[in-house]
Design a protein around this motif. Structure first.
Motif, PDB file in Angstrom:
ATOM      1  N   SER A  54      89.246 152.058   4.841  1.00  0.00           N
ATOM      2  CA  SER A  54      90.317 152.373   4.035  1.00  0.00           C
ATOM      3  C   SER A  54      91.748 152.938   4.978  1.00  0.00           C
ATOM      4  O   SER A  54      92.662 152.551   4.895  1.00  0.00           O
ATOM      5  N   ILE A  55      90.677 153.630   6.290  1.00  0.00           N
ATOM      6  CA  ILE A  55      91.852 154.026   7.202  1.00  0.00           C
ATOM      7  C   ILE A  55      91.664 152.488   8.276  1.00  0.00           C
ATOM      8  O   ILE A  55      92.815 152.515   8.744  1.00  0.00           O
ATOM      9  N   ASP A  64     104.668 151.696   8.446  1.00  0.00           N
ATOM     10  CA  ASP A  64     104.452 153.005   7.644  1.00  0.00           C
ATOM     11  C   ASP A  64     104.635 154.502   7.895  1.00  0.00           C
ATOM     12  O   ASP A  64     105.682 154.689   7.011  1.00  0.00           O
ATOM     13  N   PHE A  65     104.664 154.760   9.046  1.00  0.00           N
ATOM     14  CA  PHE A  65     104.908 156.199   8.961  1.00  0.00           C
ATOM     15  C   PHE A  65     106.191 156.360  10.256  1.00  0.00           C
ATOM     16  O   PHE A  65     105.646 156.808  11.424  1.00  0.00           O
ATOM     17  N   THR A 203     100.341 146.432  -1.996  1.00  0.00           N
ATOM     18  CA  THR A 203      99.956 147.412  -3.426  1.00  0.00           C
ATOM     19  C   THR A 203      99.483 149.341  -3.359  1.00  0.00           C
ATOM     20  O   THR A 203     100.143 149.778  -3.436  1.00  0.00           O
ATOM     21  N   GLY A 204      98.330 149.151  -2.525  1.00  0.00           N
ATOM     22  CA  GLY A 204      97.517 150.267  -2.538  1.00  0.00           C
ATOM     23  C   GLY A 204      98.012 150.854  -2.350  1.00  0.00           C
ATOM     24  O   GLY A 204      97.989 151.995  -1.788  1.00  0.00           O
ATOM     25  N   TYR A 205      98.279 150.341  -0.581  1.00  0.00           N
ATOM     26  CA  TYR A 205      98.459 151.037   0.691  1.00  0.00           C
ATOM     27  C   TYR A 205      99.703 152.140  -0.241  1.00  0.00           C
ATOM     28  O   TYR A 205     100.347 152.795   0.720  1.00  0.00           O
ATOM     29  N   GLU A 206     100.361 150.955  -0.393  1.00  0.00           N
ATOM     30  CA  GLU A 206     102.388 151.619  -0.935  1.00  0.00           C
ATOM     31  C   GLU A 206     101.977 152.503  -1.804  1.00  0.00           C
ATOM     32  O   GLU A 206     103.045 153.089  -1.503  1.00  0.00           O
ATOM     33  N   ILE A 209     100.623 155.613   0.922  1.00  0.00           N
ATOM     34  CA  ILE A 209     102.496 155.982   1.966  1.00  0.00           C
ATOM     35  C   ILE A 209     103.311 157.204   0.524  1.00  0.00           C
ATOM     36  O   ILE A 209     103.071 158.164   1.793  1.00  0.00           O
ATOM     37  N   GLY A 210     103.545 156.614  -0.340  1.00  0.00           N
ATOM     38  CA  GLY A 210     104.523 157.511  -1.135  1.00  0.00           C
ATOM     39  C   GLY A 210     103.657 159.235  -1.235  1.00  0.00           C
ATOM     40  O   GLY A 210     104.748 160.569  -1.078  1.00  0.00           O
ATOM     41  N   ILE A 211     102.176 159.088  -1.290  1.00  0.00           N
ATOM     42  CA  ILE A 211     101.843 160.745  -1.694  1.00  0.00           C
ATOM     43  C   ILE A 211     101.550 161.245  -0.507  1.00  0.00           C
ATOM     44  O   ILE A 211     101.742 162.385  -0.441  1.00  0.00           O
TER      45      ILE A 211
END
Length: 221
Positions: A54-55, A64-65, A203-206, A209-211
């Motif tokens: 997943s990483i 994303d950051f 969608t999962g990565y988004e 990201i928020g968390i």
């Protein structure tokens, strides 16, 4: 029939052997990381993202950051203990400002108990802090994937044990992506995952990201 039986018996030990991947399996991945470090020196004081697929599959991590310096050292199929074993090569050289780890589903899939998964994470924390005392570390909770749906009880228990462990440690944080990834029925949902039901879609990565972002922003500057 005797030949068939011999072939079957010869195959059985191989199944058992494959259950736990030896650390040496990851040597090519480590060599690739080191070669990359030589040609493209990683940033100093970065947030290190480390762990399993997943990483590794998070190819858009830097984008994303954008407010942070990040390093991606995920290697697919790995367990927590692999990151600990290779920490001298993929943690220590970077002296990261903070570390985000995602792993755990492979550990449980290979037969570790939830207690062993917690202990493996504690060992990683100890190893990372032997080099950089007090470095902030976040554990992204093990996700409820479709592929490992049968392991959901163990995943819940493992996450609860790591959350409890983190609460006893200074600057070790448990980031809960498990709960928001569940459906209203408390079960894994396809909407976060690609066709294999294990690796996440955008969608999962988004959601992640928020968390992760509030913690990363607080510790990565």
């Amino acid at each position: 029939m005797k030949v068939l039986l011999s072939l079957l018996l010869a195959f059985v030990p191989c199944i058992a052997c494959a259950a736990v991947t030896p650390h040496s399996y990851w040597e090519p991945a480590m060599a690739a990381f080191e070669a990359s470090d030589r040609t493209n020196p990683p940033p100093q004081n970065a947030v290190l993202f480390i762990g399993s697929s997943s990483i590794e599959h998070w190819k858009s991590l830097a984008a994303d950051f954008p407010e942070l310096k990040v390093i991606n050292r995920g290697f697919g199929g790995s367990v927590i203990g692999d990151s600990t074993y290779f920490a001298d090569r993929i943690v220590a050289p970077y002296h990261p400002r903070a570390i985000v780890m995602y792993a755990g589903d492979n550990d449980l899939h290979e037969g570790l108990t939830p207690e062993q998964v917690r202990d493996e994470f504690a060992a990683f924390v100890q190893k990372a802090r032997a080099v950089d005392p007090g470095v902030p570390i976040a554990f992204v909770s093990t996700k409820p994937s479709m592929a490992f749906k049968a392991l959901l009880p163990q995943i819940k228990q493992s996450n609860a044990l790591i959350r409890a462990y983190a609460a006893t440690q200074k600057d070790v944080t448990y980031l809960d992506i498990f709960t928001p990834m569940l459906g209203a029925d408390g079960q894994p949902q396809w909407k976060w995952f690609g066709p294999d039901g294990l690796h996440m879609n955008r969608t999962g990565y988004e959601l992640w990201i928020g968390i992760i972002r509030p913690w990363a922003d607080a510790h990565g500057h």
